[in-house]
Design a protein around this motif. Structure first.
Motif, PDB file in Angstrom:
ATOM      1  N   ILE A  39       0.831  -1.202   0.000  1.00  0.00           N
ATOM      2  CA  ILE A  39       0.000   0.000   0.000  1.00  0.00           C
ATOM      3  C   ILE A  39       0.865   1.252   0.000  1.00  0.00           C
ATOM      4  CG2 ILE A  39      -1.579   1.368   1.416  1.00  0.00           C
ATOM      5  CD1 ILE A  39      -2.883  -1.240   2.315  1.00  0.00           C
ATOM      6  N   LEU A  40       1.897   1.231   0.815  1.00  0.00           N
ATOM      7  CA  LEU A  40       2.791   2.382   0.871  1.00  0.00           C
ATOM      8  C   LEU A  40       3.457   2.627  -0.480  1.00  0.00           C
ATOM      9  CD1 LEU A  40       4.557   2.233   4.339  1.00  0.00           C
ATOM     10  CD2 LEU A  40       3.124   4.053   3.392  1.00  0.00           C
TER      11      LEU A  40
ATOM     12  N   ASN B  54       1.007   4.081  -2.915  1.00  0.00           N
ATOM     13  CA  ASN B  54       0.749   5.484  -2.622  1.00  0.00           C
ATOM     14  C   ASN B  54       1.887   6.365  -3.096  1.00  0.00           C
ATOM     15  OD1 ASN B  54      -1.609   4.718  -1.475  1.00  0.00           O
ATOM     16  ND2 ASN B  54      -0.968   5.043   0.643  1.00  0.00           N
ATOM     17  N   GLN B  55       3.100   5.900  -2.920  1.00  0.00           N
ATOM     18  CA  GLN B  55       4.246   6.691  -3.388  1.00  0.00           C
ATOM     19  C   GLN B  55       4.231   6.810  -4.895  1.00  0.00           C
ATOM     20  OE1 GLN B  55       7.798   5.039  -1.749  1.00  0.00           O
ATOM     21  NE2 GLN B  55       7.533   6.064   0.221  1.00  0.00           N
ATOM     22  N   LEU B  56       3.917   5.715  -5.578  1.00  0.00           N
ATOM     23  CA  LEU B  56       3.833   5.759  -7.034  1.00  0.00           C
ATOM     24  C   LEU B  56       2.752   6.735  -7.470  1.00  0.00           C
ATOM     25  CD1 LEU B  56       4.314   2.040  -8.109  1.00  0.00           C
ATOM     26  CD2 LEU B  56       5.918   3.944  -8.269  1.00  0.00           C
ATOM     27  N   ASN B  57       1.598   6.676  -6.813  1.00  0.00           N
ATOM     28  CA  ASN B  57       0.523   7.598  -7.158  1.00  0.00           C
ATOM     29  C   ASN B  57       0.959   9.042  -6.972  1.00  0.00           C
ATOM     30  OD1 ASN B  57      -1.172   5.550  -7.785  1.00  0.00           O
ATOM     31  ND2 ASN B  57      -2.249   5.538  -5.816  1.00  0.00           N
ATOM     32  N   LEU B  58       1.690   9.258  -5.905  1.00  0.00           N
ATOM     33  CA  LEU B  58       2.151  10.608  -5.616  1.00  0.00           C
ATOM     34  C   LEU B  58       3.089  11.085  -6.724  1.00  0.00           C
ATOM     35  CD1 LEU B  58       1.900  12.772  -3.489  1.00  0.00           C
ATOM     36  CD2 LEU B  58       3.937  11.870  -2.373  1.00  0.00           C
ATOM     37  N   GLN B  59       4.051  10.235  -7.066  1.00  0.00           N
ATOM     38  CA  GLN B  59       4.989  10.578  -8.138  1.00  0.00           C
ATOM     39  C   GLN B  59       4.243  10.830  -9.442  1.00  0.00           C
ATOM     40  OE1 GLN B  59       7.761   7.363  -8.322  1.00  0.00           O
ATOM     41  NE2 GLN B  59       8.645   7.793  -6.287  1.00  0.00           N
TER      42      GLN B  59
ATOM     43  N   ASP C 158     -14.182   3.866  -8.370  1.00  0.00           N
ATOM     44  CA  ASP C 158     -14.083   4.392  -9.728  1.00  0.00           C
ATOM     45  C   ASP C 158     -15.495   4.710 -10.210  1.00  0.00           C
ATOM     46  OD1 ASP C 158     -13.400   4.996 -12.316  1.00  0.00           O
ATOM     47  OD2 ASP C 158     -13.302   2.900 -12.946  1.00  0.00           O
ATOM     48  N   ARG C 159     -15.767   5.999 -10.359  1.00  0.00           N
ATOM     49  CA  ARG C 159     -17.114   6.402 -10.785  1.00  0.00           C
ATOM     50  C   ARG C 159     -17.200   6.377 -12.310  1.00  0.00           C
ATOM     51  NH1 ARG C 159     -19.956  10.334  -7.546  1.00  0.00           N
ATOM     52  NH2 ARG C 159     -21.933   9.317  -7.950  1.00  0.00           N
ATOM     53  N   ARG C 160     -18.195   5.631 -12.847  1.00  0.00           N
ATOM     54  CA  ARG C 160     -18.454   5.613 -14.288  1.00  0.00           C
ATOM     55  C   ARG C 160     -19.911   6.008 -14.473  1.00  0.00           C
ATOM     56  NH1 ARG C 160     -16.478  -0.485 -15.324  1.00  0.00           N
ATOM     57  NH2 ARG C 160     -14.599  -0.407 -14.024  1.00  0.00           N
ATOM     58  N   GLY C 161     -20.099   7.207 -14.933  1.00  0.00           N
ATOM     59  CA  GLY C 161     -21.469   7.713 -15.035  1.00  0.00           C
ATOM     60  C   GLY C 161     -22.042   7.854 -13.646  1.00  0.00           C
ATOM     61  N   SER C 162     -23.201   7.299 -13.436  1.00  0.00           N
ATOM     62  CA  SER C 162     -23.840   7.470 -12.133  1.00  0.00           C
ATOM     63  C   SER C 162     -23.516   6.326 -11.187  1.00  0.00           C
ATOM     64  CB  SER C 162     -25.349   7.583 -12.313  1.00  0.00           C
ATOM     65  OG  SER C 162     -25.859   6.392 -12.870  1.00  0.00           O
ATOM     66  N   GLN C 163     -22.825   5.326 -11.672  1.00  0.00           N
ATOM     67  CA  GLN C 163     -22.492   4.207 -10.792  1.00  0.00           C
ATOM     68  C   GLN C 163     -21.046   4.285 -10.311  1.00  0.00           C
ATOM     69  OE1 GLN C 163     -25.244   0.811 -12.940  1.00  0.00           O
ATOM     70  NE2 GLN C 163     -23.640   0.223 -11.562  1.00  0.00           N
ATOM     71  N   VAL C 164     -20.803   3.611  -9.189  1.00  0.00           N
ATOM     72  CA  VAL C 164     -19.449   3.568  -8.629  1.00  0.00           C
ATOM     73  C   VAL C 164     -19.003   2.114  -8.536  1.00  0.00           C
ATOM     74  CG1 VAL C 164     -17.994   4.129  -6.648  1.00  0.00           C
ATOM     75  CG2 VAL C 164     -19.843   5.676  -7.323  1.00  0.00           C
ATOM     76  N   PHE C 165     -17.810   1.862  -9.074  1.00  0.00           N
ATOM     77  CA  PHE C 165     -17.258   0.505  -9.060  1.00  0.00           C
ATOM     78  C   PHE C 165     -16.051   0.455  -8.139  1.00  0.00           C
ATOM     79  CE2 PHE C 165     -19.638   0.930 -12.912  1.00  0.00           C
ATOM     80  CZ  PHE C 165     -20.224  -0.309 -13.107  1.00  0.00           C
ATOM     81  N   TYR C 166     -15.993  -0.615  -7.382  1.00  0.00           N
ATOM     82  CA  TYR C 166     -14.878  -0.790  -6.446  1.00  0.00           C
ATOM     83  C   TYR C 166     -13.987  -1.948  -6.863  1.00  0.00           C
ATOM     84  CZ  TYR C 166     -16.584   2.543  -3.017  1.00  0.00           C
ATOM     85  OH  TYR C 166     -16.954   3.701  -2.381  1.00  0.00           O
ATOM     86  N   THR C 167     -12.691  -1.799  -6.550  1.00  0.00           N
ATOM     87  CA  THR C 167     -11.735  -2.889  -6.707  1.00  0.00           C
ATOM     88  C   THR C 167     -10.815  -2.905  -5.486  1.00  0.00           C
ATOM     89  OG1 THR C 167     -10.151  -1.463  -7.840  1.00  0.00           O
ATOM     90  CG2 THR C 167     -11.680  -2.688  -9.224  1.00  0.00           C
ATOM     91  N   LEU C 168     -10.177  -4.045  -5.249  1.00  0.00           N
ATOM     92  CA  LEU C 168      -9.145  -4.100  -4.223  1.00  0.00           C
ATOM     93  C   LEU C 168      -7.987  -3.223  -4.656  1.00  0.00           C
ATOM     94  CD1 LEU C 168      -8.933  -7.882  -3.202  1.00  0.00           C
ATOM     95  CD2 LEU C 168     -10.198  -6.027  -2.100  1.00  0.00           C
ATOM     96  N   ALA C 169      -7.438  -2.464  -3.726  1.00  0.00           N
ATOM     97  CA  ALA C 169      -6.301  -1.613  -4.058  1.00  0.00           C
ATOM     98  C   ALA C 169      -5.049  -2.453  -4.266  1.00  0.00           C
ATOM     99  CB  ALA C 169      -6.063  -0.583  -2.954  1.00  0.00           C
ATOM    100  N   GLN C 170      -4.997  -3.612  -3.613  1.00  0.00           N
ATOM    101  CA  GLN C 170      -3.833  -4.504  -3.710  1.00  0.00           C
ATOM    102  C   GLN C 170      -4.302  -5.948  -3.685  1.00  0.00           C
ATOM    103  OE1 GLN C 170      -0.856  -3.306  -4.126  1.00  0.00           O
ATOM    104  NE2 GLN C 170      -1.492  -1.173  -3.801  1.00  0.00           N
ATOM    105  N   PRO C 171      -3.658  -6.800  -4.486  1.00  0.00           N
ATOM    106  CA  PRO C 171      -3.971  -8.237  -4.404  1.00  0.00           C
ATOM    107  C   PRO C 171      -3.667  -8.782  -2.999  1.00  0.00           C
ATOM    108  CG  PRO C 171      -2.529  -7.760  -6.277  1.00  0.00           C
ATOM    109  CD  PRO C 171      -2.604  -6.510  -5.474  1.00  0.00           C
ATOM    110  N   ALA C 172      -2.727  -8.161  -2.321  1.00  0.00           N
ATOM    111  CA  ALA C 172      -2.330  -8.640  -0.989  1.00  0.00           C
ATOM    112  C   ALA C 172      -3.471  -8.574   0.014  1.00  0.00           C
ATOM    113  CB  ALA C 172      -1.129  -7.844  -0.478  1.00  0.00           C
TER     114      ALA C 172
END
Lengths: 121, 121
Positions: A100-101, A104-109, B71-85
């Motif tokens: 996650i860290l 976040n750093q990549l996003n920041l860059q 992630d908003r697409r039109g009027s809907q919001v889609f979610y994903t895991l930020a990390q596979p971990a």
DNA sequence: TTATGGCTTGATGGAAACATAAAGTCATCA
DNA sequence: TGATGACTTTATGTTTCCATCAAGCCATAA
């Protein structure tokens, strides 16, 4: 005990597990037990600088969740992880935090690069 | 010393992570996202039967902790895991729970066996 | 423009978790 | 036996979390 015989829905059990890990002192204790297999309360007190009753409260939470086992020898009490998988879970959490860290750093860059390429705001 | 390996600030960060996982609804959401990479809020509402605002509160917790991405697409919001971990962590927790349950059952059986062998009380 | 659907945010009363201190238990020592 | 040391449990006020409901976006439709 009734806990084991009549488990709540799995999601609630899992939430309870995570909740029991959701405190810095309890994390610290589990890390100590991950580093050395057996640790006495006296050693934990020395390592954490906590007041005895405070530490004991948190140890009670970990015992209730069956994450640690207490073993009284004479007047001292020694703790161990109830399962090796406890250490694995902590390791897994550590990896996630690193990921996650980094993200976040990549996003920041990326944000900086984007802003630069189209003229800073 | 364990201090060098697990500095105190990190323990608090880790505790925050676990705390954010310490609720059945949030576990449910993360498992939905572990099962299918992208899930809309509408789908989550259907899957959980929750009131929109209630679900949204929990999604906010997960977003703040950078566990999910909206992630908003039109009027809907889609979610994903930020990390596979994140999925790995849940898997790790599941394994720990299984281990704990098995250990408890063994203990229970042992207790019964002990009691039987010396005459039940 | 107003209206509607899809979500999020803010406000609030009630439940759970927390930190501290006081009291209690159990084993050892004098 | 009484006293002391090593922990644990109980009791408490305080903080934090949670569920509910009201209000507020934002995008599309009318």
């Amino acid at each position: 005990m009734a806990d084991a015989l009549f488990p709540a829905p799995l999601n609630e059990v899992k939430a309870e597990l995570f909740k029991s890990l959701g405190h810095p002192v309890r994390i610290r204790v589990l890390e100590l037990l991950s580093a050395s297999p057996t640790v006495s309360v006296a050693e934990m007190l020395a390592a954490t600088g906590l007041e005895a009753s405070h530490l004991s409260q948190h140890l009670a939470v970990l015992r209730r969740q069956n994450l640690v086992i207490a073993d009284r020898r004479g007047s001292q009490v020694f703790y161990t992880l109830a399962q090796p998988a406890v250490a694995d879970l902590l390791k897994s959490a550590r990896k996630l935090l690193v990921d996650i860290l980094q993200a976040n750093q990549l996003n920041l860059q990326q944000s900086v690069a984007d802003a630069t390429s189209r003229g800073a705001e």
